[in-house]
Scaffold this active site. Structure first.
Site, PDB file in Angstrom:
ATOM      1  N   LYS A   1       4.764  50.604  70.869  1.00 19.12           N
ATOM      2  CA  LYS A   1       3.703  49.954  70.095  1.00 19.12           C
ATOM      3  C   LYS A   1       2.366  50.007  70.828  1.00 19.12           C
ATOM      4  O   LYS A   1       1.306  49.949  70.209  1.00 19.12           O
ATOM      5  CB  LYS A   1       4.111  48.498  69.843  1.00 19.12           C
ATOM      6  CG  LYS A   1       3.216  47.743  68.877  1.00 19.12           C
ATOM      7  CD  LYS A   1       3.824  46.391  68.586  1.00 19.12           C
ATOM      8  CE  LYS A   1       2.966  45.511  67.719  1.00 19.12           C
ATOM      9  NZ  LYS A   1       3.625  44.212  67.491  1.00 19.12           N
TER      10      LYS A   1
ATOM     11  N   ASP B   1       9.255  41.968  62.048  1.00 17.60           N
ATOM     12  CA  ASP B   1       8.334  41.802  63.172  1.00 17.60           C
ATOM     13  C   ASP B   1       8.612  42.985  64.099  1.00 17.60           C
ATOM     14  O   ASP B   1       9.618  43.020  64.796  1.00 17.60           O
ATOM     15  CB  ASP B   1       8.622  40.461  63.871  1.00 17.60           C
ATOM     16  CG  ASP B   1       7.883  40.318  65.205  1.00 17.60           C
ATOM     17  OD1 ASP B   1       7.040  41.173  65.531  1.00 17.60           O
ATOM     18  OD2 ASP B   1       8.165  39.330  65.917  1.00 17.60           O
TER      19      ASP B   1
HETATM   20 MG    MG Z   1       5.351  39.550  69.212  1.00 17.26          MG
END
Ligand code: MG
Ligand code: ADP
Length: 550
Positions: free
Chosen positions: A70, A8
């Site tokens: 990100k 993740d």
């Molecule tokens: Mg997340």
């Protein structure tokens, strides 16, 4: 043979997990921590520092410490989000040669892909140290709303980090897989994911042998950071209202204030009240530092947070409407993201759905666990076929037409992989070339959607308008990545063109950035073919439609 992990790769934190004999589990770092801050510090040494240590440097070296990369990956310099981020970080953002957003740090330019690659390397390192095995493959998760560029850039980050990414899957899908691992089948579930910077909600159907994403919706400008900012404003106002000196609005003070706000927020999970002293944050008229005593109780927090929580429910309404369901028809609610540990949010979600969210899967870990499950399904050689995972595309894909509107080819929430094609014709007499612009997004007006790229198809046969025909075919693979081809079929001569992704790196550029493999790494045991990678679905092309292209 090495192991296959699930990663993740979060905005705030990243998690790595592995499928073991007793089910999926998160792999811990040397300090026993499950979460790794997604922070990269380009300190004095040759090698950047990632994770916990890097996060500590945010305070005193904000110009060389990168958080939230990100938010930049796969973005253009001109994107709204890029410009917003610019005002919030201590380093610079510049425009790359493809119009992509790059990081500008102490006179050097870096790609977001490289920064994400450092995080991936760190996660793989944790997995290898904790298992004593080599990581051979990884399934990496991305938000459902990630467009083609963002997915491609994430994949490139894996390549740069020498990580064999066998599949990109959507975060909510991964969460549903982790839930489905424990639960009986045939349920309708909702994944409510409130992370550091974004909110995502998905409605999924857990079938006997497939997990189907029925609908997704989200808000890319709503997350834990916004709660911190609102609490920070509260601290500032209450301090000044109580006769305190002003709190400076510069970058360093703002970072400290936000961190204090976040601490208060975490503390409030444990009790009904929280307080914190921020030494010397305010400045008196004489320029002398003054301490700030910040406090927050549940009632106040409720008042501050409710408008933002309500915004998440507007998004839930949207997802449920798309799925044609009411909150009461949902069988299970899976909470994802650190922010959902906040008691006020848990309560509100329970009230909205009229049912308590499940609490036996850690919301910080659930996405990585699901990715690990998917990883084992993709690489497992077993007689019994593992459930197929059916994901959907979260944005409509279409072509811009003469009037400036989108002609959709693949609509939002279509199961992937999928393909669709349409025939277009020329708009003018003797037009021998057409420009085909590809957009991703759900707005009718082309310019309000994200333009993935364009290309020119030339060599069309001369003739009156409408004579030359072009068939445009869109293909979305199981990673959610887009491939477009156009064929001129007026004279039987066909020509195929691949769309150039305009803000991504070329394969050569990715190769150039690839980290050199450390001598300590064991040799590569060869590429494996990912299982279950189907090339196209059985979707028949849509009816030919005539449309003008300029
Ligand atoms: Mg997340
Ligand atoms: P991302 O998906 O963006 O990487 P996370 O899921 O790690 O983000 O969530 C990070 C957010 O969760 C941050 O805003 C953080 O402050 C918040 N958070 C983490 N733990 C708690 C907690 N116990 N109480 C309230 N908020 C929390």
């Amino acid at each position: 043979m090495g192991i296959t992990v699930g990663i993740d790769l979060g905005t705030s934190n990243s998690v790595v997990a592995l499928m073991g004999p007793d089910g999926p589990k998160v792999l811990l770092d040397g300090g026993g921590r499950n979460l790794q801050p997604s922070v990269v510090a380009l300190g004095s040494g040759d090698q950047p520092v990632v994770g916990q240590v890097a996060r500590q440097q945010l305070n005193y070296a904000p110009d060389t410490t990168i958080a939230s990369v990100k938010r930049l990956i796969g973005r253009r310099y001109n994107d709204e989000e890029t410009q917003r981020l610019r005002t919030q970080v201590g380093w610079g953002i510049s425009e790359g040669e493809n119009g992509d957003a790059r990081l500008r740090i102490r006179g050097n330019t870096y790609t977001a892909q490289e920064m994400s690659a450092h995080i991936l390397t760190h996660m793989v390192g944790i997995a290898e140290r904790s298992t004593g095995e080599k990581v051979e493959n990884a399934v990496i998760t991305v938000p459902a709303y990630f467009n083609d560029h963002q997915r491609q850039a994430t994949r490139d980050a894996a390549t740069i980090a020498n990580v064999n990414c066998i599949r990109i899957i959507n975060e909510p899908t991964a969460a549903a897989m982790a839930y489905g691992y424990h639960e009986q089948k045939n349920q309708r579930i909702v994944v409510y994911d409130l992370g550091g910077g974004t909110f995502d909600v998905s409605v999924l159907h857990l079938g006997d042998d497939l997990i189907e994403v029925v609908a997704t919706a989200g808000d890319t400008f709503l997350g834990g950071d916004d709660f911190d900012a609102a609490i920070a404003t509260h601290i500032r106002k209450s301090h000044e209202a109580a006769g305190g000196s002003p709190i400076p609005t510069g970058h360093d003070s703002t970072v400290r204030l936000m961190q204090a706000a976040e601490k208060l927020k975490h503390q409030l999970g444990e009790g009904l009240e929280a307080s914190i002293k921020i030494p010397g944050l305010a400045r008196t008229a004489e320029g002398k530092p003054e301490d700030v005593d910040a406090g927050l109780n549940r009632v106040m927090a409720h008042k501050i947070c409710m408008p933002m929580i309500q915004r998440t429910f507007v998004v839930c309404d949207d997802a449920l409407a798309q799925a044609g369901l009411s909150p009461a028809q949902i069988d299970g609610i899976v909470l994802v993201g650190g922010m959902t540990r906040f008691p006020i949010i848990k309560e509100a979600v329970g009230q909205y759905f009229g049912e308590e969210p499940i609490d036996y899967i850690n919301p910080d870990e659930v996405v990585a666990l699901g990715a690990a499950i998917q990883g084992s399904r993709l690489t497992e050689v077993s007689e019994e076929p593992a459930p197929v995972l059916l994901d959907v595309t979260s944005q409509t894909l279409g072509v811009a037409t003469v009037g400036g509107f989108i002609e959709p080819l693949i609509t939002r929430n279509t199961p992937i992989p999928t393909m669709a094609s349409k025939v277009f014709h020329t708009a003018k007499d003797n037009q021998t070339q057409v420009k085909i612009r590809i957009h991703q997004g759900d707005e009718r007006e082309a310019r309000r959607n994200y333009m993935l790229g364009d290309f020119i198809l030339d060599g069309l046969p001369e003739g009156p308008r409408g004579h030359a025909r072009v068939r445009v075919t869109f293909n979305i693979d199981s990673n959610g990545m887009v491939n477009v081809t156009a064929t001129s079929s007026g004279t039987g001569a066909t020509k195929e063109i691949r769309v150039e992704a305009t803000s991504s790196l070329t394969p050569d550029q990715v190769e150039e950035l690839r980290f050199s493999k450390e001598a300590s790494e064991t040799e590569n045991s060869g590429d494996i073919e990912p299982a279950a990678e189907s090339s196209s679905a059985e979707v028949s092309p849509s009816e030919a439609l005539e449309w003008d292209l300029d």
